[in-house]
Structures are given as structure tokens and as C-alpha cells.
Motif scaffolding. Structure first.
Motif, mmCIF file in Angstrom:
data_model
loop_
_atom_site.group_PDB
_atom_site.id
_atom_site.type_symbol
_atom_site.label_atom_id
_atom_site.label_comp_id
_atom_site.label_asym_id
_atom_site.label_seq_id
_atom_site.Cartn_x
_atom_site.Cartn_y
_atom_site.Cartn_z
ATOM 1 N N LYS A 161 0.822 -1.206 0.000
ATOM 2 C CA LYS A 161 0.000 0.000 0.000
ATOM 3 C C LYS A 161 0.853 1.252 0.000
ATOM 4 O O LYS A 161 0.587 2.218 -0.717
ATOM 5 N N HIS A 162 1.918 1.278 0.790
ATOM 6 C CA HIS A 162 2.798 2.447 0.874
ATOM 7 C C HIS A 162 4.229 1.979 0.617
ATOM 8 O O HIS A 162 4.770 1.152 1.351
ATOM 9 N N GLN A 163 4.834 2.514 -0.450
ATOM 10 C CA GLN A 163 6.214 2.195 -0.761
ATOM 11 C C GLN A 163 7.135 3.099 0.063
ATOM 12 O O GLN A 163 7.004 4.324 0.024
ATOM 13 N N ILE A 164 8.051 2.488 0.791
ATOM 14 C CA ILE A 164 8.982 3.243 1.632
ATOM 15 C C ILE A 164 10.238 3.543 0.830
ATOM 16 O O ILE A 164 10.863 2.636 0.271
ATOM 17 N N ARG A 165 10.594 4.820 0.755
ATOM 18 C CA ARG A 165 11.814 5.236 0.058
ATOM 19 C C ARG A 165 12.805 5.784 1.076
ATOM 20 O O ARG A 165 12.507 6.705 1.824
ATOM 21 N N GLU A 166 13.992 5.198 1.068
ATOM 22 C CA GLU A 166 15.023 5.586 2.033
ATOM 23 C C GLU A 166 15.639 6.928 1.655
ATOM 24 O O GLU A 166 15.973 7.176 0.488
ATOM 25 N N PHE A 167 15.801 7.830 2.621
ATOM 26 C CA PHE A 167 16.494 9.096 2.383
ATOM 27 C C PHE A 167 17.093 9.577 3.703
ATOM 28 O O PHE A 167 16.608 9.240 4.781
ATOM 29 N N PRO A 168 18.174 10.385 3.630
ATOM 30 C CA PRO A 168 18.847 10.851 4.858
ATOM 31 C C PRO A 168 18.005 11.867 5.605
ATOM 32 O O PRO A 168 17.293 12.679 5.006
ATOM 33 N N ALA A 169 18.107 11.826 6.916
ATOM 34 C CA ALA A 169 17.331 12.732 7.768
ATOM 35 C C ALA A 169 18.123 14.014 8.034
ATOM 36 O O ALA A 169 19.353 14.071 7.886
ATOM 37 N N PHE A 170 17.400 15.038 8.471
ATOM 38 C CA PHE A 170 18.049 16.288 8.878
ATOM 39 C C PHE A 170 18.833 16.064 10.158
ATOM 40 O O PHE A 170 18.340 15.462 11.114
ATOM 41 N N LYS A 171 20.063 16.587 10.168
ATOM 42 C CA LYS A 171 20.906 16.450 11.358
ATOM 43 C C LYS A 171 22.002 17.494 11.282
ATOM 44 O O LYS A 171 22.365 17.964 10.200
ATOM 45 N N ILE A 172 22.526 17.862 12.456
ATOM 46 C CA ILE A 172 23.691 18.739 12.536
ATOM 47 C C ILE A 172 24.665 18.129 13.533
ATOM 48 O O ILE A 172 24.298 17.250 14.337
ATOM 49 N N ASN A 173 25.889 18.610 13.472
ATOM 50 C CA ASN A 173 26.915 18.090 14.363
ATOM 51 C C ASN A 173 26.493 18.285 15.821
ATOM 52 O O ASN A 173 26.102 19.374 16.231
ATOM 53 N N GLY A 174 26.576 17.234 16.590
ATOM 54 C CA GLY A 174 26.110 17.283 17.969
ATOM 55 C C GLY A 174 26.911 18.222 18.843
ATOM 56 O O GLY A 174 26.351 18.844 19.765
ATOM 57 N N PHE A 175 28.205 18.373 18.575
ATOM 58 C CA PHE A 175 29.025 19.249 19.411
ATOM 59 C C PHE A 175 28.676 20.728 19.166
ATOM 60 O O PHE A 175 28.677 21.538 20.095
ATOM 61 N N ILE A 176 28.390 21.064 17.901
ATOM 62 C CA ILE A 176 27.963 22.440 17.609
ATOM 63 C C ILE A 176 26.630 22.730 18.278
ATOM 64 O O ILE A 176 26.439 23.783 18.909
ATOM 65 N N ALA A 177 25.691 21.773 18.152
ATOM 66 C CA ALA A 177 24.378 21.966 18.786
ATOM 67 C C ALA A 177 24.510 22.038 20.299
ATOM 68 O O ALA A 177 23.814 22.833 20.958
ATOM 69 N N LEU A 178 25.399 21.232 20.861
ATOM 70 C CA LEU A 178 25.595 21.257 22.306
ATOM 71 C C LEU A 178 26.131 22.612 22.765
ATOM 72 O O LEU A 178 25.716 23.153 23.806
ATOM 73 N N GLY A 179 27.058 23.194 21.977
ATOM 74 C CA GLY A 179 27.570 24.526 22.320
ATOM 75 C C GLY A 179 26.475 25.582 22.279
ATOM 76 O O GLY A 179 26.398 26.461 23.157
ATOM 77 N N ILE A 180 25.581 25.508 21.275
ATOM 78 C CA ILE A 180 24.483 26.472 21.179
ATOM 79 C C ILE A 180 23.522 26.328 22.353
ATOM 80 O O ILE A 180 23.092 27.313 22.970
ATOM 81 N N VAL A 181 23.194 25.079 22.686
ATOM 82 C CA VAL A 181 22.276 24.835 23.803
ATOM 83 C C VAL A 181 22.877 25.326 25.114
ATOM 84 O O VAL A 181 22.196 25.953 25.944
ATOM 85 N N LEU A 182 24.166 25.070 25.324
ATOM 86 C CA LEU A 182 24.819 25.534 26.550
ATOM 87 C C LEU A 182 24.845 27.064 26.609
ATOM 88 O O LEU A 182 24.647 27.662 27.687
ATOM 89 N N ALA A 183 25.085 27.690 25.445
ATOM 90 C CA ALA A 183 25.090 29.155 25.422
ATOM 91 C C ALA A 183 23.710 29.719 25.771
ATOM 92 O O ALA A 183 23.585 30.681 26.544
ATOM 93 N N LEU A 184 22.664 29.093 25.220
ATOM 94 C CA LEU A 184 21.306 29.539 25.551
ATOM 95 C C LEU A 184 21.002 29.311 27.025
ATOM 96 O O LEU A 184 20.376 30.163 27.682
#
Length: 309
Positions: A2-25
Motif C-alpha cells: 500500500k505504501h512504498q517506503i523510500r530511504e532518504f537521509p534525515a536532517f541532522k547537525i553536528n552534535g558538538f555544535i548543537a551542544l555549544g548552542i544549547v549551553l550558550a542559551l
């Protein structure tokens, strides 16, 4: 499907950059809250002016809300992907991509994260009792080497992909046994399970790959690990194999003996050692064949007369 699943990459960013932003906030929000509290203390220390107190309380409430709304939920967006591992992301019931690169990442914190192993695995099937192409009951089992190559399909196309691999593997083994005989009298024209293991392995691999493609699984290798007649006919088939082996051995012995006798007669004739008539040739051939094909040691009989006395 019924539903064909097509593989594709998900949205993501480097965890260390995100961690720095979260810590700054978090630091900035904490500093703002602390400054608001200090201001409240100073206002209360000077006088109880309600307007100033309300303004400072409102600012603190907004900052606290922003801190809770941004920083705390963001923490659930951090994830670690190991080598040969994938994480399938689902956002409110909708597939939004797969992360397969190993490392420390940050993604949408409100997604449901489902881990899938991409490592190579073995499946040892249990011994199955089936009928081969000739209707003879046999026992057969195999070893299947497989791995997941499309994590999204393995999660959403089938209910339980490991159980799916097990059931489809046994089904393919049964189909293999029905197509080929266990043993064939003419193995060159009729392939059999015992005579052509490479062809059998290739057929089993292709059959399994066609069945497991829907689940995003790749069959690396498939080989038979057990092949035998069923116990109720094993003794009878063993005697038949022994008889066939004995006949083949006798045939080879006779062919070799006839060749040796023919060579001996030709050499005697070419070198003109002795003239042999048909009767003497027949006697010589008989004696040589008896000596060459007999299973026991031959005791020679010395004839002191002639062949006719």
C-alpha cells in the motif's frame, strides 16, 4: 504494498555544535533569570512599588518559559550513532529520514528514534523434513548470511524483520528441495542437491533475495548446512548408493582390464612373439580378464602339455 517506503537521509547537525548552542542559551537564560531575581531583591529592598515588581516578574516569567521551551526539549535531540548502525526517525507518525553516519548528532527533538543494526548476521535454519523433486523424504537445513541495507523498509514494510527473515528462509529452502532431487542417476544432465552445491547455493541466494527485498535485507551468502535422507529410507538409499558405487567400480575395472588385454595382444602381434589362433586368443583373454578383475589372489595352474591335450 500500500505504501512504498523510500530511504532518504534525515536532517541532522553536528552534535558538538548543537551542544555549544544549547549551553550558550542555557547560560544566557540563567544569567537573565539571575539578573531578574537580583532586581527584584533591590526593588523590594528600596520600596514595595507594585508596578516595578510586576514588570520584573513578567520579564522573569518570560525568560523562564523561553528557557524551558528551548533548552530542555533540545536535550532529547542529541543522539549517538555507532558504526554499522542506523537510526530511523518518525515525526508524529511520518517517516522523516534515516541517520546512518556514525558520530554524535542533533536532530529534531520531537522525533521518535528507532535503532536498526546494519551488522552482518547469521541465520541457522532448523532441520526441515521435506520431499525432493522425486518425492523422496529428505532432511535439509541451511546457513543464511544477511544484513539490513535499507533500515526504513525493515521497520515499516514488515512487522518484525528478523522473524520475516526466518520464515522466508525456511520457505525458500522448501522451494529448493521441491525443485531439485537429492541424487540423480545422470548428474551431468539432471542437477541434484548433492552433486552441484554451487548451483544450489546460487539458486537459494537468488530465491531468498527476491523474498527479502521487500524488507530491505540483502542476502550475502546462502549454503546448505545439512542434507540427508529421512531416517525411514536412509538405510535403503544407502544400500542403493553402495550398489551403484560397486557397479561403477566394476565397470571401470572391466574397462581397464579390456584395454590392458587389447594392448597385450597388439604388442604380441606386432613383435611376432608367437602366432595365436582364435582359440588360443580366447583362452589368453579369458585368463587375463580373470586375473585382472578378480578380487582375490589368483593361484596359477601350470599346464605341462598343450592346449589341446
Amino acid at each position: 504494498m500500500k505504501h512504498q517506503i523510500r530511504e532518504f537521509p534525515a536532517f541532522k547537525i553536528n552534535g558538538f555544535i548543537a551542544l555549544g548552542i544549547v549551553l550558550a542559551l542555557a547560560i544566557f537564560g540563567s544569567w537573565q533569570v539571575w539578573s531578574t531575581i537580583q532586581g527584584l531583591i533591590e526593588v523590594l529592598g528600596r520600596s514595595l512599588r507594585v508596578g516595578d515588581f510586576a514588570d520584573l516578574a513578567e520579564i522573569g516569567a518570560w525568560l523562564g518559559t523561553a528557557l524551558i521551551a528551548l533548552v530542555i526539549p533540545s536535550l532529547s535531540g542529541f543522539l549517538t550513532v555507532e558504526p554499522n548502525q542506523a537510526i530511523v526517525l518518525v515525526f508524529f507518525g511520518r517517516y522523516v529520514g534515516t541517520i546512518q553516519e556514525a558520530g554524535f548528532w542533533w536532530t529534531n527533538p520531537f522525533t521518535d528514534k528507532r535503532k536498526v543494526s546494519l551488522r552482518v548476521r547469521n541465520f541457522n535454519s532448523k532441520i526441515l523434513k521435506v520431499n525432493d523433486a522425486q518425492g523422496s523424504p529428505i532432511e535439509i537445513a541451511s546457513v543464511i548470511v544477511w544484513q539490513v541495507i535499507e533500515p526504513a523498509k525493515s521497520k515499516f514494510s514488515v512487522d518484525d524483520y528478523e522473524q520475516f527473515v526466518a520464515i522466508q528462509s525456511e520457505t525458500a529452502i522448501r522451494a529448493l528441495a521441491i525443485r531439485y532431487p537429492y541424487d540423480a542417476p545422470d548428474e551431468q544432465s539432471i542437477p541434484s542437491l548433492r552433486a552441484v552445491p554451487d548451483e544450489i547455493a546460487l539458486f537459494l541466494q537468488k530465491e531468498l533475495q527476491a523474498r527479502l527485498e521487500v524488507a530491505g535485507v540483502e542476502v550475502v551468502e546462502a549454503k546448505l548446512s545439512h542434507l540427508a535422507y529421512a531416517p525411514e529410507i536412509a538405510q535403503m538409499m544407502l544400500r542403493r548408493q553402495q550398489a551403484k558405487a560397486m557397479i561403477d567400480a566394476r565397470r571401470q575395472i572391466v574397462e581397464s582390464a579390456v584395454g590392458m588385454v587389447d594392448e597385450a595382444l597388439k604388442r604380441i602381434s606386432q613383435q611376432q612373439m608367437i602366432d595365436l589362433d582364435d582359440e588360443r586368443k580366447a583362452a589368453m583373454i579369458n585368463n587375463l580378464l580373470v586375473v585382472l578383475t578378480s578380487e582375490q589372489n589368483i593361484q596359477p595352474v601350470v599346464n605341462t602339455g598343450s592346449l589341446y591335450t
